[in-house]
Design an enzyme around this catalytic site. Structure first.
Site, PDB file in Angstrom:
ATOM      1  N   ASP A 258       0.796  -1.081   0.074  1.00 55.82           N
ATOM      2  CA  ASP A 258      -0.015  -0.187   0.008  1.00 55.82           C
ATOM      3  C   ASP A 258       0.742   1.300   0.021  1.00 55.82           C
ATOM      4  O   ASP A 258       0.223   2.457  -0.119  1.00 55.82           O
ATOM      5  CB  ASP A 258      -0.990   0.067   1.149  1.00 55.82           C
ATOM      6  CG  ASP A 258      -0.398  -0.303   2.564  1.00 55.82           C
ATOM      7  OD1 ASP A 258       0.737  -0.712   2.514  1.00 55.82           O
ATOM      8  OD2 ASP A 258      -0.959   0.184   3.489  1.00 55.82           O
ATOM      9  N   GLU A 390      10.961  -3.972  12.712  1.00 52.10           N
ATOM     10  CA  GLU A 390      11.972  -3.668  12.056  1.00 52.10           C
ATOM     11  C   GLU A 390      13.315  -4.149  13.098  1.00 52.10           C
ATOM     12  O   GLU A 390      14.057  -4.588  12.237  1.00 52.10           O
ATOM     13  CB  GLU A 390      11.863  -2.355  11.646  1.00 52.10           C
ATOM     14  CG  GLU A 390      11.038  -1.864  10.482  1.00 52.10           C
ATOM     15  CD  GLU A 390       9.462  -1.613  11.380  1.00 52.10           C
ATOM     16  OE1 GLU A 390       9.335  -1.922  12.541  1.00 52.10           O
ATOM     17  OE2 GLU A 390       8.387  -1.472  10.358  1.00 52.10           O
TER      18      GLU A 390
END
Ligand code: UGA
Ligand code: MN
Length: 444
Positions: A258, A390
């Site tokens: 997205d 992350e």
């Protein structure tokens, strides 16, 4: 006096003309010890220069240089190269005077289109000769492996269409799409086949207890974790099977379906930028500026062939270990970014828990294939606390000091964490209740 000016101009013009060749010839001996240019190539280059200039001459002034026509007829030998350089002195001296040769009577448009054809032919010739030379002479561009998790929802096809069409502009890119699904769906399969990209289509469902439920806030559980890990597993297995094993050049990037990606984050300034800068400069009336444009065009072209980009900053394709850059519209901020001082990342500009080891969004870093292969256990931890996904991956791979800042020392936003609004289906549902809903056969 006028004559003196003319001769000075001609002299400067010649300097510009000789410049590219001296450069090309020097590079023959200096660039990584590989001979790059042959007389034939140089002469070809020279002809191409002349055609480009002539096209413009005709276009802007409606006159032609007789000596250049002569040269074009002489062909591409080294003799033609020497001769044409000498003759260009004459042609530049006479620039500004009306040409009274018979060529001048030819309809301008026909001449222009004929020359365009020739220019195209020469460009094609250069392209072909490069294509055949590539395997022996040049190190291949590192491939960018993009791993994209995706899941079925109303906007999926729109997201993947936009993404695939961005990637079509990026050379040497391998798209690894991992569906969050127990099987490959026909919608994604069909889209991939028609995408025109080099791709690998995988699937890996998120475990039930880890999956967000309808109505859950999006931050409750991490998304795309099993899918990225599956992409990494496939990549490691596939690369092992290739010659070169662990030593292969490549870059790995995790691109959610997205987000919005500028082409500039993948590569150096693309050929289209060089070409448009070239066209712009060629529109000027100064012969010398046009000569410089031609020089710059071929200089950039030559550099690109050698995988060497002196005029532009390289982006993720040049990643050695882990490269980083800003991400726009993320974390409740205009952008988050690594802060760079003296060429090194010293801290992160973020609004939330800057103490995290790597307070960055997934879209803000890429790593080298070598690092991925050298650390076969490195993966995303689905149990990592919120915002630490992350970090869970990067922690064992790199230190802050080693990060390579891209996007002009992290001063430019080239990736945006955009999120697509969930479409409202109120009217659709009302019509469905009356048996008048949209045709199920139409894929959206
Ligand atoms: C942010 C980050 O940008 C993501 O990289 C990170 O995975 C996510 O937070 C997180 O914390 O897990 P956000 O926009 O909130 O992203 O997440 P989504 O865009 O909804 O999902 C990230 C990726 O996972 C997308 O490519 C999406 O298609 C995929 N996804 C999402 C699945 O494969 N399955 C799902 O059930 C949901
Ligand atoms: Mn997202």
């Amino acid at each position: 006096m006028v004559k003196a000016v003319k001769y000075t101009c001609a002299f400067v013009g010649i300097l510009f003309k000789i410049f590219p060749y001296s450069l090309a010839l020097t590079s023959k001996y200096s660039y990584r010890g590989q001979p790059q240019n042959t007389w034939k190539e140089l002469a070809l280059l020279h002809d191409l220069q002349h055609i480009s200039l002539l096209l413009l001459e005709l276009h802007v002034f409606g006159r032609c240089h007789f000596p250049i026509f002569l040269i074009l007829k002489l062909g591409k030998s080294s003799l033609a190269f020497v001769l044409s350089t000498v003759l260009s002195v004459t042609s530049q001296t006479f620039a500004g005077q009306r040409c009274d040769c018979s060529e001048h009577d030819m309809p301008k448009d026909r001449t222009i289109s004929r020359l365009r054809g020739e220019l195209h032919r020469f460009q094609e010739q250069i392209r072909k000769s490069e294509a055949t030379k590539q395997p022996q002479k040049q190190p291949a561009k590192p491939t960018i492996f993009v791993i994209t998790p995706t899941y079925a929802r109303l906007v999926q096809k729109a997201e993947l269409t936009r993404l695939s069409q961005t990637f079509l502009h990026v050379p040497q890119l391998h798209w690894i799409v991992v569906e969050d699904s127990p099987h490959k769906t026909p919608l994604v399969t069909d889209l991939m086949v028609k995408s025109g990209l080099t791709y690998t289509h995988l699937h890996m469902p998120t475990a039930k207890d880890r999956k967000l439920l309808e109505g859950d806030p999006s931050w409750l559980k991490p998304r795309g974790v099993e899918q990225r890990n599956e992409g990494l597993r496939w990549l490691r297995e596939d690369r092992r099977a290739h010659p070169g094993g662990d030593n292969q050049q490549g870059v790995v990037y995790f691109a959610d379906d997205d987000n919005t990606y500028s082409l500039q984050i993948f590569d150096e300034v693309g050929p289209q930028h060089v070409t448009s800068a070239f066209s712009l400069l060629m529109k000027t009336t100064s012969l010398h500026i046009r000569e410089v444009a031609v020089f710059l065009f071929f200089y950039c072209h030559n550099c690109r062939r050698k995988n060497y980009y002196p005029l532009v900053s390289c982006q993720m394709r040049s990643t050695q270990r882990v490269s980083v850059w800003p991400v726009g519209l993320v974390g409740g901020m205009k952008y988050e970014r690594p802060v760079v001082e003296g060429g090194k990342v010293v801290r992160f500009h973020t609004g939330w828990r800057p103490s995290r080891p790597f307070p960055m969004d997934m879209a803000g870093f890429a790593l080298s294939l070598k690092l991925v292969l050298a650390n076969p256990e490195a993966c995303f931890d689905g149990d990592a606390p919120m915002g630490f996904l992350e970090s869970s991956f990067l922690q064992g791979l790199v230190t802050m000091d080693e990060l390579e800042p891209k996007a002009d020392n992290c001063s430019k936003v080239l990736v945006w964490h955009t999120r697509t609004e969930k479409p409202k289906m109120k009217r659709e549902e009302a019509l469905q209740a009356q048996g008048l809903g949209s045709d199920h056969g139409v894929e959206v």
